[in-house]
Design a protein around this motif. Structure first.
Motif, PDB file in Angstrom:
ATOM      1  N   ARG B  13      -5.168   6.064   9.470  1.00 54.30           N
ATOM      2  CA  ARG B  13      -3.842   5.716   8.984  1.00 54.30           C
ATOM      3  C   ARG B  13      -3.956   4.800   7.766  1.00 54.30           C
ATOM      4  NH1 ARG B  13      -0.386   2.909  13.358  1.00 54.30           N
ATOM      5  NH2 ARG B  13      -1.204   4.650  14.545  1.00 54.30           N
ATOM      6  N   ASP B  14      -4.851   3.825   7.854  1.00 51.39           N
ATOM      7  CA  ASP B  14      -5.036   2.924   6.708  1.00 51.39           C
ATOM      8  C   ASP B  14      -5.484   3.697   5.485  1.00 51.39           C
ATOM      9  OD1 ASP B  14      -4.239   0.645   7.822  1.00 51.39           O
ATOM     10  OD2 ASP B  14      -6.237  -0.032   8.440  1.00 51.39           O
ATOM     11  N   PHE B  15      -6.409   4.621   5.729  1.00 55.31           N
ATOM     12  CA  PHE B  15      -6.928   5.356   4.587  1.00 55.31           C
ATOM     13  C   PHE B  15      -5.838   6.196   3.940  1.00 55.31           C
ATOM     14  CE2 PHE B  15      -9.212   8.957   2.678  1.00 55.31           C
ATOM     15  CZ  PHE B  15      -9.897   8.219   1.732  1.00 55.31           C
ATOM     16  N   ALA B  16      -5.022   6.843   4.777  1.00 62.93           N
ATOM     17  CA  ALA B  16      -3.929   7.649   4.228  1.00 62.93           C
ATOM     18  C   ALA B  16      -2.950   6.762   3.475  1.00 62.93           C
ATOM     19  CB  ALA B  16      -3.223   8.399   5.353  1.00 62.93           C
ATOM     20  N   ASN B  17      -2.616   5.623   4.088  1.00 67.50           N
ATOM     21  CA  ASN B  17      -1.741   4.670   3.403  1.00 67.50           C
ATOM     22  C   ASN B  17      -2.287   4.316   2.032  1.00 67.50           C
ATOM     23  OD1 ASN B  17       0.559   3.949   4.860  1.00 67.50           O
ATOM     24  ND2 ASN B  17      -0.692   2.901   6.368  1.00 67.50           N
ATOM     25  N   ALA B  18      -3.574   3.958   2.034  1.00 66.13           N
ATOM     26  CA  ALA B  18      -4.200   3.521   0.786  1.00 66.13           C
ATOM     27  C   ALA B  18      -4.171   4.632  -0.244  1.00 66.13           C
ATOM     28  CB  ALA B  18      -5.634   3.093   1.066  1.00 66.13           C
ATOM     29  N   ALA B  19      -4.619   5.821   0.207  1.00 69.22           N
ATOM     30  CA  ALA B  19      -4.727   6.913  -0.756  1.00 69.22           C
ATOM     31  C   ALA B  19      -3.369   7.259  -1.349  1.00 69.22           C
ATOM     32  CB  ALA B  19      -5.337   8.143  -0.075  1.00 69.22           C
ATOM     33  N   TRP B  20      -2.325   7.189  -0.519  1.00 68.04           N
ATOM     34  CA  TRP B  20      -1.008   7.565  -1.029  1.00 68.04           C
ATOM     35  C   TRP B  20      -0.404   6.497  -1.925  1.00 68.04           C
ATOM     36  CZ3 TRP B  20       0.721  12.122  -1.627  1.00 68.04           C
ATOM     37  CH2 TRP B  20       0.327  13.134  -0.753  1.00 68.04           C
ATOM     38  N   SER B  21      -0.795   5.243  -1.688  1.00 71.07           N
ATOM     39  CA  SER B  21      -0.155   4.216  -2.497  1.00 71.07           C
ATOM     40  C   SER B  21      -0.946   3.900  -3.767  1.00 71.07           C
ATOM     41  CB  SER B  21       0.052   2.949  -1.661  1.00 71.07           C
ATOM     42  OG  SER B  21      -1.095   2.662  -0.925  1.00 71.07           O
ATOM     43  N   VAL B  22      -2.134   4.475  -3.907  1.00 74.29           N
ATOM     44  CA  VAL B  22      -2.931   4.186  -5.102  1.00 74.29           C
ATOM     45  C   VAL B  22      -2.182   4.523  -6.405  1.00 74.29           C
ATOM     46  CG1 VAL B  22      -4.917   5.008  -6.394  1.00 74.29           C
ATOM     47  CG2 VAL B  22      -5.215   4.185  -4.095  1.00 74.29           C
TER      48      VAL B  22
END
Lengths: 182, 71, 77, 263
Positions: B13-22
């Motif tokens: 979930r963190d990774f998806a969050n990060a990737a989408w907010s980059v």
């Protein structure tokens, strides 16, 4: 920048990045309708059904598990009964064997006792016979000896006492030679 | 990230969050600091403030993503 | 008209299109290889994830710089 | 207006953004009564009808439409809701279901013959969804983390020296409060817009060079355009599905992020 903004305002109707007010209204309306019908009315129904199905499946699994447990229990019971019966049979067999052995021992004992009794009776009979024979023989021997002596001596040994003493002395002498009697 | 337990799900979930907010972080970095540079250049008349601001904004945005999700 | 093809409109759009090619390929490579690496070594997930993210951020920065570059160059000329 | 109307004069003209402008349906109709508006409403009603036929009387053993509806439900639940909302997934399913199916159908209108307009290529529609999600997100964030806690969690990642915050917090704020919802809406819009433009371009190439001006030299180009139109239609269907999925996924992600601070 200001140029771009002015352009955007002027081209309002043409610029694809510029939302049309009526489309905003229609979009909101459409979304509201879909949310009310699909979201508020229909989705809870399918959620409920899916939950029920999960429950039903889990219930079925539980029932099957129960049945299996029941079968297992019955099997255990049967096994226990079978083992018990086997044990009982073994016990009975053991008992019978023991009883048989006991009876045999008793019979043997009895037979032995009987035999012993017979032997003892025989011994007693023999002893009595011997005693009797001995007594008879003693009297006979005394008479015969007296008669023989009186014949030999030629005189009657009237004196009873003397006669008896002589006989006794003779008998004692006889007894001193064991082989003569036995 | 530190408060939550580290499970594969949370990681994902963190990774998806990060990737989408980059992209939005980098875009805001450019806008904030590039905008500041633009204001500075209008005020001082030194044009170089705009590219400096843009590059600074990108760098800060990258650093922010690293701080929030990369450590 | 002797001109076979004519470009009209905003040229910076073409610039951004060109600028987006490289980062597009880069992002594809990063995530492709990253997923492959995770599939090969799931236990190294943490490290791979970090590096994937960093690579993605740096590549994406290039793509977005391409978006604002025309505005910068407009002022310089 | 279809691409072929744009073709005027002797020269081939590529279709431009004006293919997304629709006049009122008939002469004298109010300005808002256009094709996209009509089909937006039709799409909403179709989604309702589909969902009604699938879920109105759900059976324990599914049959017919319910099978398809359940596949859709399970897709949204397992791929969108659960990864980002965890145990709260069931609670947000109504919203995510409505979003996903409405956007999907609206997008798919782009490849349906005679309709041929992805509704989301008019930015007003994605903006409606994005604004709803944005408002919901801020409301939930303030409700669950407190007004101060929400902005503090958002703008101040812990463990940094104070001066750094001065540099980073504006970026955070702008990113979360403005750029994120903006890209949320624009991503869907731009994909549909560009995809439809590509389709229009290839189909107009095919139409122009095969029917309007059939020349030996141009026929090859026309065939290429026709083939590309078919290929791009398939590709577009995939993109349309993907964008509906991504929009819903991001909505779930924003809601999940507002429910519990993740950093």
């Amino acid at each position: 920048m200001t140029e771009a903004a002015a352009l955007l305002a002027a081209e309002g109707a043409e610029n694809p990045l510029f939302p049309q007010a009526y489309e905003l209204v229609v979009g909101s309306f459409a979304f509201l309708v879909v949310f009310l019908v699909v979201g508020k009315i229909l989705t809870p129904r399918i959620q409920k059904t899916l939950a029920e199905r999960t429950e039903a499946i889990e219930g079925g699994i539980k029932k099957a598990e129960d049945a299996q447990a029941e079968a297992q229990r019955t099997l255990e019971q049967y096994r226990a009964q079978l083992a018990e019966a086997r044990q009982e049979a073994a016990r009975l067999r053991e008992e019978a064997r023991e009883q048989g052995a006991q009876i045999k021992a008793e019979l043997r004992e009895e037979a032995q006792a009987e035999a012993r009794r017979l032997v003892e009776a025989a011994h007693a009979q023999i002893e009595a016979d011997r005693q009797q024979a001995f007594a008879q023989l003693q009297g006979e021997i005394g008479r015969l000896s007296t008669e023989l002596a009186s014949r030999i001596v030629g005189e009657s040994l009237e004196d009873e006492a003397r006669q008896r003493r002589i006989v006794d002395r003779f008998l004692e002498e006889l007894e001193g030679r064991p082989e003569a009697v036995r | 990230m530190s408060e939550q337990k580290r499970t594969p799900e949370n990681d994902g979930r963190d990774f998806a969050n990060a990737a989408w907010s980059v992209p939005s972080y980098i875009l805001s970095g450019i806008l904030v600091w590039g905008g500041a540079g633009w204001l500075l250049s209008r005020w001082t008349g030194v044009y170089a403030f705009i590219p400096i601001g843009v590059i600074l904004g990108v760098g800060l945005a990258v650093y922010l993503v690293y701080v929030k999700y990369g450590r | 008209m002797s001109v076979l093809a004519e470009v009209s409109g905003n040229v910076t759009a073409i610039g951004y299109g060109l600028a987006a090619i490289g980062p597009g390929i880069g992002v594809g490579i990063i995530f492709g290889q990253g997923v492959q690496a995770i599939a090969r070594q799931p236990e190294a997930y943490g490290v791979i994830r970090q590096n994937m993210l960093l690579g993605f951020v740096l590549t994406e920065a290039l793509a977005l710089i391409g978006l604002v570059a025309p505005f910068i160059f407009q002022g310089i000329k | 207006m279809t691409p072929l109307v744009l073709v005027a004069g002797d020269e081939f003209q590529a279709p431009g953004p004006s293919i997304f402008n629709f006049p009122p349906l008939y002469e004298g109709a109010p300005a808002w009564l256009t094709k996209p508006v009509i089909f937006a409403v039709v799409g909403a009603l179709l989604v309702c009808a589909f969902a009604w036929s699938a879920f109105a009387k759900p059976q324990l053993v599914p049959r017919g439409m319910q099978n398809i509806g359940e596949k859709g439900y399970e897709f949204v639940r397992d791929q969108v809701a659960r990864p980002f909302l965890g145990k709260d997934a069931e609670r947000w399913m109504p919203l995510l279901m409505s979003l996903f199916f409405l956007i999907l159908l609206w997008n798919l209108f782009g490849v349906v013959p005679l309709i041929q307009i992805p509704i989301a290529s008019h930015i007003a529609f994605p903006i409606v969804f994005a604004v709803v999600i944005y408002a919901l997100r801020i409301y939930l964030g303030i409700k669950h983390q407190g007004p101060i806690g929400y902005f503090k969690n958002m703008m101040f990642p812990p463990g940094l020296p104070k001066p750094i915050y001065l540099l980073l917090s504006p970026i955070e704020f702008l990113s979360n409060m403005i750029i994120a919802p903006f890209t949320h809406a624009v991503r869907l819009f731009a994909n549909m817009f560009a995809g439809h433009m590509l389709l229009a371009f290839f189909s107009s190439v095919g139409f122009w060079f095969l029917f309007e001006r059939l020349t030996p030299l141009g026929s090859g180009l026309g065939v290429l355009g026709a083939v590309m139109t078919i290929a791009m239609t398939g590709f577009e269907m995939f993109i349309e599905f993907l964008q509906a999925f991504l929009f819903t996924l991001l909505a779930a992600m924003y809601i999940g992020g507002a429910l519990h601070a993740d950093h």
